[in-house]
Motif scaffolding. Structure first.
Motif, mmCIF file in Angstrom:
data_model
loop_
_atom_site.group_PDB
_atom_site.id
_atom_site.type_symbol
_atom_site.label_atom_id
_atom_site.label_comp_id
_atom_site.label_asym_id
_atom_site.label_seq_id
_atom_site.Cartn_x
_atom_site.Cartn_y
_atom_site.Cartn_z
ATOM 1 N N ALA A 448 0.872 -1.262 0.218
ATOM 2 C CA ALA A 448 0.087 0.062 -0.074
ATOM 3 C C ALA A 448 0.746 1.170 0.086
ATOM 4 O O ALA A 448 2.056 1.286 0.550
ATOM 5 C CB ALA A 448 -0.811 -0.088 1.290
ATOM 6 N N PRO A 449 0.423 2.405 -0.311
ATOM 7 C CA PRO A 449 1.217 3.685 -0.145
ATOM 8 C C PRO A 449 1.342 3.925 1.265
ATOM 9 O O PRO A 449 0.704 3.405 2.129
ATOM 10 C CB PRO A 449 0.101 4.732 -0.731
ATOM 11 C CG PRO A 449 -0.730 4.136 -1.415
ATOM 12 C CD PRO A 449 -1.107 2.550 -0.956
ATOM 13 N N LEU A 450 2.472 4.431 1.549
ATOM 14 C CA LEU A 450 2.689 4.799 3.059
ATOM 15 C C LEU A 450 2.286 6.138 3.326
ATOM 16 O O LEU A 450 2.925 7.065 3.012
ATOM 17 C CB LEU A 450 4.286 4.663 3.108
ATOM 18 C CG LEU A 450 4.788 4.847 4.686
ATOM 19 C CD1 LEU A 450 4.284 3.756 5.555
ATOM 20 C CD2 LEU A 450 6.453 5.006 4.703
ATOM 21 N N PHE A 451 1.552 6.310 4.472
ATOM 22 C CA PHE A 451 0.873 7.847 4.638
ATOM 23 C C PHE A 451 0.219 7.702 6.068
ATOM 24 O O PHE A 451 0.599 6.781 6.809
ATOM 25 C CB PHE A 451 -0.141 8.033 3.777
ATOM 26 C CG PHE A 451 -1.585 7.178 3.819
ATOM 27 C CD1 PHE A 451 -2.865 7.804 4.218
ATOM 28 C CD2 PHE A 451 -1.661 5.739 3.498
ATOM 29 C CE1 PHE A 451 -4.088 7.255 4.070
ATOM 30 C CE2 PHE A 451 -2.900 4.875 3.603
ATOM 31 C CZ PHE A 451 -4.011 5.719 3.990
ATOM 32 N N PHE A 452 -0.226 8.688 6.414
ATOM 33 C CA PHE A 452 -0.592 9.054 7.794
ATOM 34 C C PHE A 452 -1.470 7.739 8.507
ATOM 35 O O PHE A 452 -1.349 7.722 9.828
ATOM 36 C CB PHE A 452 -1.370 10.457 7.977
ATOM 37 C CG PHE A 452 -2.822 10.504 7.315
ATOM 38 C CD1 PHE A 452 -3.808 9.924 8.051
ATOM 39 C CD2 PHE A 452 -3.137 10.692 6.038
ATOM 40 C CE1 PHE A 452 -5.306 9.902 7.607
ATOM 41 C CE2 PHE A 452 -4.315 10.586 5.506
ATOM 42 C CZ PHE A 452 -5.306 10.083 6.327
ATOM 43 N N ALA A 453 -2.433 7.114 7.730
ATOM 44 C CA ALA A 453 -3.238 6.276 8.412
ATOM 45 C C ALA A 453 -2.032 4.950 8.630
ATOM 46 O O ALA A 453 -2.796 3.960 9.614
ATOM 47 C CB ALA A 453 -4.180 5.874 7.409
ATOM 48 N N VAL A 487 4.300 8.426 -0.871
ATOM 49 C CA VAL A 487 4.694 8.559 0.749
ATOM 50 C C VAL A 487 4.067 10.043 1.115
ATOM 51 O O VAL A 487 4.591 10.953 0.421
ATOM 52 C CB VAL A 487 6.249 8.482 0.681
ATOM 53 C CG1 VAL A 487 6.352 8.615 2.380
ATOM 54 C CG2 VAL A 487 6.530 6.929 0.563
ATOM 55 N N ASP A 488 3.407 10.274 2.096
ATOM 56 C CA ASP A 488 3.093 11.507 2.556
ATOM 57 C C ASP A 488 4.086 11.946 3.666
ATOM 58 O O ASP A 488 4.986 11.296 4.015
ATOM 59 C CB ASP A 488 1.627 11.583 2.825
ATOM 60 C CG ASP A 488 1.349 10.996 4.341
ATOM 61 O OD1 ASP A 488 2.045 10.167 4.828
ATOM 62 O OD2 ASP A 488 0.151 11.122 4.769
ATOM 63 N N VAL A 489 3.910 13.283 4.062
ATOM 64 C CA VAL A 489 4.851 13.592 5.166
ATOM 65 C C VAL A 489 4.777 12.998 6.635
ATOM 66 O O VAL A 489 5.958 12.690 6.970
ATOM 67 C CB VAL A 489 4.585 15.299 5.419
ATOM 68 C CG1 VAL A 489 5.474 15.467 6.618
ATOM 69 C CG2 VAL A 489 4.723 15.918 4.185
ATOM 70 N N THR A 490 3.465 12.682 6.921
ATOM 71 C CA THR A 490 3.244 11.618 8.241
ATOM 72 C C THR A 490 3.979 10.328 8.117
ATOM 73 O O THR A 490 4.549 9.924 8.986
ATOM 74 C CB THR A 490 1.903 11.706 8.591
ATOM 75 O OG1 THR A 490 1.240 12.898 8.535
ATOM 76 C CG2 THR A 490 1.763 11.142 9.976
ATOM 77 N N GLY A 491 3.730 9.743 6.843
ATOM 78 C CA GLY A 491 4.369 8.643 6.729
ATOM 79 C C GLY A 491 5.944 8.454 6.694
ATOM 80 O O GLY A 491 6.573 7.561 6.985
ATOM 81 N N ALA A 492 6.452 9.777 5.983
ATOM 82 C CA ALA A 492 7.862 9.880 6.110
ATOM 83 C C ALA A 492 8.473 10.041 7.574
ATOM 84 O O ALA A 492 9.392 9.526 7.731
ATOM 85 C CB ALA A 492 8.393 11.271 5.212
ATOM 86 N N GLU A 493 7.771 10.698 8.366
ATOM 87 C CA GLU A 493 8.225 10.782 9.878
ATOM 88 C C GLU A 493 8.238 9.486 10.378
ATOM 89 O O GLU A 493 9.176 9.038 11.265
ATOM 90 C CB GLU A 493 7.278 11.796 10.345
ATOM 91 C CG GLU A 493 7.416 13.325 9.846
ATOM 92 C CD GLU A 493 6.525 14.055 10.667
ATOM 93 O OE1 GLU A 493 5.413 13.745 11.461
ATOM 94 O OE2 GLU A 493 6.505 15.556 10.485
ATOM 95 N N SER A 494 7.231 8.592 10.033
ATOM 96 C CA SER A 494 7.350 7.338 10.744
ATOM 97 C C SER A 494 8.326 6.689 10.222
ATOM 98 O O SER A 494 9.135 5.864 10.807
ATOM 99 C CB SER A 494 6.016 6.585 10.585
ATOM 100 O OG SER A 494 4.923 7.116 10.946
#
Length: 549
Positions: A448-453, A487-494
């Motif tokens: 899946a894409p890597l994002f905030f959820a 990849v979104d910003v929240t996913g990048a931080e994780s």
């Protein structure tokens, strides 16, 4: 640019004209009823069948989709405008025109910016719940009309239901008799001879009975005088604050019509072997709604039932819509006297039978059987729409859509991949819990894409995979990025948190099967760094695996 009436040939001309006559017989009684649901005069429903219908038929890419006000849209018009002006007043009619024009502008903007995908947020459970709530609200008003009981049709659902129950003692027996007979003819007639326009038969027979029996004096309500003449060009004169007041309901109407209209258009195009253009269809909806607002009608949408009827009649072009427009214009010019004695109970029966499928009972039962969470979404949307209102209903629908999306995206498949050691074998199977892919290497695939959820979910899953392996057996972690499209910003931080955790344990990070667009995103977010990137999982293992002793 597609030519108008594409698909029309000499060989199918007669069939298309005949289908148009059938559409005329279906549309006139229903549109009269829908106008009454919306709190507007019968002419508003009939005007919708002339200029807006012609504009739509000449612009749309679909060869079969029929445009018209429908029951759900009419109910939304009534519920949204009823709190701003009294039904039947000039301000009420002007607000309905303004609402249609705003819908048209929104459709055109969606077409210009190619935003048809927004309607995908209205999933099946949400549409079932939202439309079902509107349908039940309509049904109460139609039952009251069928029984001859007076209720405030612009009131809340609970108020109307209480008025209906408390007013059963004032029920008109002649109205009840007309309603029962009308429902029987509609239901039984459709089963025996589906091709017959039974709604028109009901209107004609019930009107004859009312006139011959002089039932108006017995308390049976009738449609009353319908002004003759074609629609006139007009424009709503309103204060700007009133224009703003109908924007939320116009957004709701636009989204529901987009979701249903584009889905039905695509379905018939695929079934009958022709292509459709969603953005052109959105533009056609926009032009039709602006035409409706400028010619005395109200918000237009797609009519699934009429489209299905035309498909069954063999129609494969928009010619029936033009026949409908011409026939309605002739009726308004020369035949409005025929409409005055149509009994309201018969109209209520026609609309009531037409909207019964919109309650979505079968769909709700299927959702209950297949997915309780999606059933809960439909039920909540149904209750909010019914008990609170249509605008809160559409807001809740979108919130629930996002919740549903996040719930599903928050738990993607995250697998440690197995290797047999054979170069010709695929490296896609799941490894047993606690094992490594190859000596010193774990390959993890995120589907899946890597994002905030799901960012923290992915991080935790990788940590569990590493710690479950034998102590100090993992030297390299390879992340299979084939399914990671973004990849979104929240996913990048994780991801950065995971990167620091791996570094603290002396585990090197690498990537495999990175898509070009995802690679650019990783660079932009500063995640790629100097980590190696491999074309395949096999090449990553070949480069990183420790030699076996």
């Amino acid at each position: 640019m597609q030519k108008p009436l594409v698909g029309l040939t000499r060989s199918n001309l007669v069939r298309e004209l005949t289908a148009g006559v059938t559409l005329l017989a279906i549309a006139i009684p229903l549109n009269i009823g829908y106008a009454q649901i919306a709190g507007l005069p019968a002419t508003a429903g009939l005007y919708a069948l002339i200029v807006p219908t012609v504009v739509y038929a000449l612009l749309v890419s679909s060869r079969q989709l029929i445009v018209s006000p429908d029951a759900a849209a009419a109910a939304l018009v009534a519920s949204s405008i009823g709190g701003l002006a009294a039904a039947g007043s000039d301000d009420y009619a002007s607000l309905a025109l303004a609402q249609a024009i705003i819908c048209g502008i929104l459709f055109m903007l969606m077409a210009a910016f190619k935003l048809g995908f927004v309607a995908n947020f209205l999933s099946k459970p949400i549409l079932v719940g939202f439309v079902g709530g509107l349908a039940l609200d309509i049904l109460v008003s139609q039952v009251a009309k069928m029984l001859g009981v007076k209720i405030d049709s612009g009131g809340e659902f609970t108020e109307k239901l209480v008025d209906l129950v408390s007013g059963l003692g004032t029920m008109n027996p002649w109205s009840l008799l007309i309603s029962v007979a009308s429902v029987a003819v509609l239901v039984l007639g459709r089963r025996l001879l589906a091709a017959v326009p039974w709604a028109l038969v009901v209107l004609v027979l019930s009107t004859v009975v009312v006139v011959v029996g002089d039932l108006v004096d017995a308390g049976v309500d009738v449609l009353g005088e319908v002004p003759a003449g074609p629609p006139a060009l007009t424009w709503p004169i309103l204060d700007w604050t009133m224009w703003l007041a109908v924007v939320p309901s116009a957004i709701a109407l636009t989204l529901v019509t987009t979701a249903e209209g584009l889905l039905v258009s695509r379905a018939y195009g695929e079934r009958r072997g022709y292509t459709t253009s969603p953005n052109r269809d959105l533009f056609a909806f926009g032009a039709a709604n602006v035409a409706a607002g400028a010619s005395g009608s109200f918000a237009m949408g797609s009519s699934t039932s009429r489209t299905a009827a035309m498909d069954q009649a063999g129609s494969r072009t928009q010619l029936p819509s033009l026949v409908l427009a011409a026939g309605t214009l002739l009726l308004l010019l020369f035949g409005t006297a025929l409409l005055a004695d149509i009994p309201s109970p018969a109209i209520g029966a026609i609309v009531g039978v037409a909207i019964l499928p919109l309650l979505g009972i079968a769909d709700l039962r299927r959702l209950w059987r297949l997915d309780r969470f999606e059933f809960a979404i439909a039920a909540v949307c149904f209750l909010v729409t019914l008990l609170v209102g249509s605008i809160p209903g559409i807001v809740v629908a979108f919130v629930l859509a996002l919740v549903n999306l996040a719930k599903r995206a928050a738990n993607p498949a995250i697998d440690v991949l197995a290797s047999t050691g054979e170069p010709t074998d695929s490296l896609l199977g799941d490894a047993p819990q606690g094992s490594v892919t190859a000596p010193g290497v774990i390959v993890v695939r995120l589907a899946a894409p890597l994002f905030f959820a799901n960012g923290s979910v992915f991080t935790d899953a990788v940590k569990r995979a590493v710690t479950a392996a034998p102590e100090a057996s993992v030297r390299h972690l390879v992340i299979d990025m084939e399914a990671v499209t973004d990849v979104d910003v929240t996913g990048a931080e994780s991801f950065e948190v995971l990167e620091r955790w791996l570094e603290s344990r002396g585990i090197a990070l690498a990537f495999s099967r990175v898509r070009p667009d995802a690679r650019a995103r990783l660079v932009e977010l500063g995640l790629l760094g100097d980590h190696p990137v491999y074309d395949t999982n096999r090449s990553a293992i070949g480069a990183l695996a420790e030699p076996e002793h």
